[in-house]
Scaffold this motif. Structure first.
Motif, mmCIF file in Angstrom:
data_model
loop_
_atom_site.group_PDB
_atom_site.id
_atom_site.type_symbol
_atom_site.label_atom_id
_atom_site.label_comp_id
_atom_site.label_asym_id
_atom_site.label_seq_id
_atom_site.Cartn_x
_atom_site.Cartn_y
_atom_site.Cartn_z
ATOM 1 N N ASP A 15 11.682 -7.930 7.214
ATOM 2 C CA ASP A 15 13.143 -7.955 7.001
ATOM 3 C C ASP A 15 13.489 -8.290 5.559
ATOM 4 N N GLN A 16 12.792 -7.650 4.624
ATOM 5 C CA GLN A 16 13.039 -7.836 3.194
ATOM 6 C C GLN A 16 13.369 -6.495 2.566
ATOM 7 N N LYS A 17 13.910 -6.566 1.388
ATOM 8 C CA LYS A 17 14.042 -5.386 0.542
ATOM 9 C C LYS A 17 12.722 -5.221 -0.197
ATOM 10 N N ALA A 18 12.419 -3.999 -0.613
ATOM 11 C CA ALA A 18 11.161 -3.744 -1.315
ATOM 12 C C ALA A 18 11.072 -4.569 -2.592
ATOM 13 N N TRP A 19 12.192 -4.704 -3.329
ATOM 14 C CA TRP A 19 12.152 -5.452 -4.585
ATOM 15 C C TRP A 19 11.810 -6.922 -4.338
ATOM 16 N N GLN A 20 12.267 -7.479 -3.192
ATOM 17 C CA GLN A 20 11.952 -8.866 -2.881
ATOM 18 C C GLN A 20 10.452 -9.034 -2.619
ATOM 19 N N PHE A 21 9.884 -8.092 -1.880
ATOM 20 C CA PHE A 21 8.463 -8.129 -1.594
ATOM 21 C C PHE A 21 7.649 -8.038 -2.889
ATOM 22 N N VAL A 22 8.024 -7.106 -3.752
ATOM 23 C CA VAL A 22 7.303 -6.919 -5.013
ATOM 24 C C VAL A 22 7.447 -8.142 -5.904
ATOM 25 N N GLU A 23 8.647 -8.697 -5.993
ATOM 26 C CA GLU A 23 8.862 -9.877 -6.823
ATOM 27 C C GLU A 23 7.981 -11.035 -6.353
ATOM 28 N N GLN A 24 7.918 -11.254 -5.052
ATOM 29 C CA GLN A 24 7.076 -12.331 -4.519
ATOM 30 C C GLN A 24 5.599 -12.077 -4.801
ATOM 31 N N ALA A 25 5.184 -10.814 -4.696
ATOM 32 C CA ALA A 25 3.783 -10.473 -4.967
ATOM 33 C C ALA A 25 3.435 -10.689 -6.437
ATOM 34 N N VAL A 26 4.348 -10.365 -7.322
ATOM 35 C CA VAL A 26 4.111 -10.562 -8.752
ATOM 36 C C VAL A 26 4.030 -12.051 -9.073
ATOM 37 N N ILE A 27 4.929 -12.834 -8.526
ATOM 38 C CA ILE A 27 4.902 -14.288 -8.752
ATOM 39 C C ILE A 27 3.578 -14.863 -8.269
ATOM 40 N N MET A 58 3.575 3.699 -9.503
ATOM 41 C CA MET A 58 2.510 3.323 -8.586
ATOM 42 C C MET A 58 2.164 4.545 -7.748
ATOM 43 N N ARG A 59 0.994 4.501 -7.171
ATOM 44 C CA ARG A 59 0.576 5.578 -6.284
ATOM 45 C C ARG A 59 1.502 5.601 -5.067
ATOM 46 N N PRO A 60 1.776 6.802 -4.554
ATOM 47 C CA PRO A 60 2.704 6.922 -3.413
ATOM 48 C C PRO A 60 2.287 6.099 -2.200
ATOM 49 N N GLU A 61 0.982 5.968 -1.956
ATOM 50 C CA GLU A 61 0.551 5.195 -0.794
ATOM 51 C C GLU A 61 0.859 3.712 -0.968
ATOM 52 N N TYR A 62 0.847 3.209 -2.218
ATOM 53 C CA TYR A 62 1.217 1.805 -2.462
ATOM 54 C C TYR A 62 2.714 1.615 -2.244
ATOM 55 N N ILE A 63 3.478 2.567 -2.700
ATOM 56 C CA ILE A 63 4.938 2.489 -2.532
ATOM 57 C C ILE A 63 5.287 2.485 -1.048
ATOM 58 N N ALA A 64 4.641 3.359 -0.288
ATOM 59 C CA ALA A 64 4.895 3.416 1.158
ATOM 60 C C ALA A 64 4.485 2.110 1.828
ATOM 61 N N ALA A 65 3.354 1.542 1.407
ATOM 62 C CA ALA A 65 2.901 0.278 1.994
ATOM 63 C C ALA A 65 3.871 -0.853 1.683
ATOM 64 N N VAL A 66 4.378 -0.898 0.458
ATOM 65 C CA VAL A 66 5.362 -1.921 0.083
ATOM 66 C C VAL A 66 6.608 -1.772 0.939
ATOM 67 N N ARG A 67 7.091 -0.547 1.049
ATOM 68 C CA ARG A 67 8.300 -0.290 1.825
ATOM 69 C C ARG A 67 8.106 -0.707 3.290
ATOM 70 N N ASP A 68 6.948 -0.354 3.867
ATOM 71 C CA ASP A 68 6.680 -0.682 5.272
ATOM 72 C C ASP A 68 6.540 -2.188 5.489
ATOM 73 N N LYS A 69 5.782 -2.843 4.630
ATOM 74 C CA LYS A 69 5.568 -4.288 4.776
ATOM 75 C C LYS A 69 6.879 -5.057 4.572
ATOM 76 N N ALA A 70 7.658 -4.639 3.588
ATOM 77 C CA ALA A 70 8.948 -5.294 3.347
ATOM 78 C C ALA A 70 9.861 -5.131 4.555
ATOM 79 N N ALA A 71 9.913 -3.940 5.112
ATOM 80 C CA ALA A 71 10.759 -3.699 6.282
ATOM 81 C C ALA A 71 10.291 -4.528 7.472
#
Length: 76
Positions: A41-53, A25-38
């Motif tokens: 109070d989630q891990k990045a993988w949890q945020f991504v998994e929920q978004a995919v579902i 993914m583009r670095p800005e998307y990765i940073a946004a995922v990391r920031d939103k997950a934090a």
């Protein structure tokens, strides 16, 4: 002469059934995922998994998940 490729250590299956996946993914998307997950109070993988579902359900593609689950159950 080419160097021998390192063999990846086979990891035991996880108890929760998850397996690793690598997506680019583009670095800005990765940073946004990391920031939103934090912020949630989630891990990045949890945020991504929920978004995919959510995306699969919103796009009427959840049947692909159900089909994969049925195929895995038949193998077991």
């Amino acid at each position: 002469m080419a160097k021998a490729a390192k063999k990846a250590k086979a990891q035991p299956p996880r108890k929760d059934g998850r397996s690793a996946a690598l997506y680019y993914m583009r670095p800005e998307y990765i940073a946004a995922v990391r920031d939103k997950a934090a912020a949630n109070d989630q891990k990045a993988w949890q945020f991504v998994e929920q978004a995919v579902i959510k995306a699969l359900k919103d796009q009427d593609a959840w049947h692909f998940v159900e089909r994969a689950i049925k195929a895995l159950k038949k193998k077991a």
